[in-house]
Design a protein around this motif. Sequence first.
Motif, mmCIF file in Angstrom:
data_model
loop_
_atom_site.group_PDB
_atom_site.id
_atom_site.type_symbol
_atom_site.label_atom_id
_atom_site.label_comp_id
_atom_site.label_asym_id
_atom_site.label_seq_id
_atom_site.Cartn_x
_atom_site.Cartn_y
_atom_site.Cartn_z
ATOM 1 N N ARG A 1 0.857 -1.195 0.000
ATOM 2 C CA ARG A 1 0.000 0.000 0.000
ATOM 3 C C ARG A 1 0.886 1.236 0.000
ATOM 4 N NH1 ARG A 1 -5.104 -1.919 1.144
ATOM 5 N NH2 ARG A 1 -6.005 -0.067 2.094
ATOM 6 N N VAL B 1 -3.076 4.246 -1.785
ATOM 7 C CA VAL B 1 -4.064 4.533 -0.731
ATOM 8 C C VAL B 1 -3.972 6.035 -0.418
ATOM 9 C CG1 VAL B 1 -4.032 2.202 0.261
ATOM 10 C CG2 VAL B 1 -2.411 3.917 1.108
ATOM 11 N N ARG C 1 -5.815 3.674 5.436
ATOM 12 C CA ARG C 1 -4.554 3.492 4.708
ATOM 13 C C ARG C 1 -4.049 2.055 4.829
ATOM 14 N NH1 ARG C 1 -3.803 8.852 6.360
ATOM 15 N NH2 ARG C 1 -2.679 8.390 8.261
#
Length: 337
Positions: free
Chosen positions: A208, A273, A337
């Motif tokens: 991410r 993200v 996130r």
Amino acid sequence: MSRHLLVTGGAGFIGSSFVRHVLAHTDARVTVLDKLTYAGSTANLHGLPTDRVRLVVGDIADAALVEELVAPLTGEGDAIVHCAAESHNDNSLHDPSPFLHTNLVGTFTLLEAARRHGTRFHHISTDEVYGELDLDAPERFTETTPYNPSSPYSATKAGSDLLVRAWVRSFGVRATLSNCSNNYGPRQHVEKFIPRQITSLIDGVRPRLYGTGENVRDWIHAEDHSSAVLTILEKGRIGQTYLIGADGERSNLEVVQLLLQLMGREVDDFDHVPDRPGHDLRYAIDPTKLREELGWSPSCPDFAAGLAATVDWYRRHEAWWRPQKAAAEAKYARRGR
Ligand code: NAD
Ligand code: DAU
């Protein structure tokens, strides 16, 4: 009698790396003072010789405990190496309070003890105190770059640096400071960028990347941070600041793609993200002073090789990180996130 070091935060990522480095390269005895927050673990000191390392569980802001531990540090070469901190930017954006307690009140408490007993003090800090650089600027941070911190974490670290400088100037405390760039290596908590992505990939989960992924960090192996700190402790000039870095600038996107390659996945197998609020664009260290004045150089300058070894460490030490992983990811999920 061998020299005696008090290492605060010695059960955390960098503190435990420093303790290992000291044991391997000197004959010093070490007392670790660590509160064992979520980021500290006795596992990080596992296997170290008990006749040379003692763990005291406690808070660096506990003045009575700090007095008890600093008072005996009267021998030649005895010192406090101050590594303890609340260290994660994302956490500081959600609850700054422990950052003020540990990074400011804790540092103040240690400095007062060093002042009372004339104890040598080394303060471990971060390049984040200087704020951010433009992505394509030729500049890097130097010891004279003005302070310009962005987050509650970096603001409290900046404040702690200024306390140390004031205690040197006003009270003659024999302190040195170091500001280091982003560390990687074994035993880094899974909340941090590189271990988060490695352990997610082991679990088959896509990395991410905050925002665009263009943000740049200047990576250094924790072992090299430790060797630099020991060099400064032994040869640094009192009152001086030394910047520690290993010329390891990489964008977050580059790091994720290198990890994907190392772990046998496609290089676009990651997700973007939402960005971190106030996310600093770029950090970069000019380590000329440390190299030229104290003769230090990194022993692991090859980031790709160091990263491959780090991936291997996380693969072989699942028992170390697994207990933390679900809670860290749950925290990230709550923050989007
Ligand atoms: P970490 O979060 O892994 O470890 C911090 C340690 O401090 C933990 O063991 C924790 O239990 C202990 N601690 C926290 N509050 C305490 C308190 N009140 N009393 C006693 N112990 C307490 O952090 P880290 O990444 O190892 O960072 C260590 C130091 O290095 C910090 O000062 C940080 O600012 C600095 N630094 C870190 C990096 C990096 O990339 N991680 C880079 C430059 C500088
Ligand atoms: O520069 C030194 C500092 O480096 C230290 O003072 C801090 O203690 C240490 O935590 C580190 O701060 P960063 O904020 O740079 O590290 P972090 O590992 O949190 O993030 C590194 C970069 O990766 C940053 O640009 C944010 C990004 N990131 C982070 C995570 C956790 C992502 O893109 N995805 C993620 O999942």
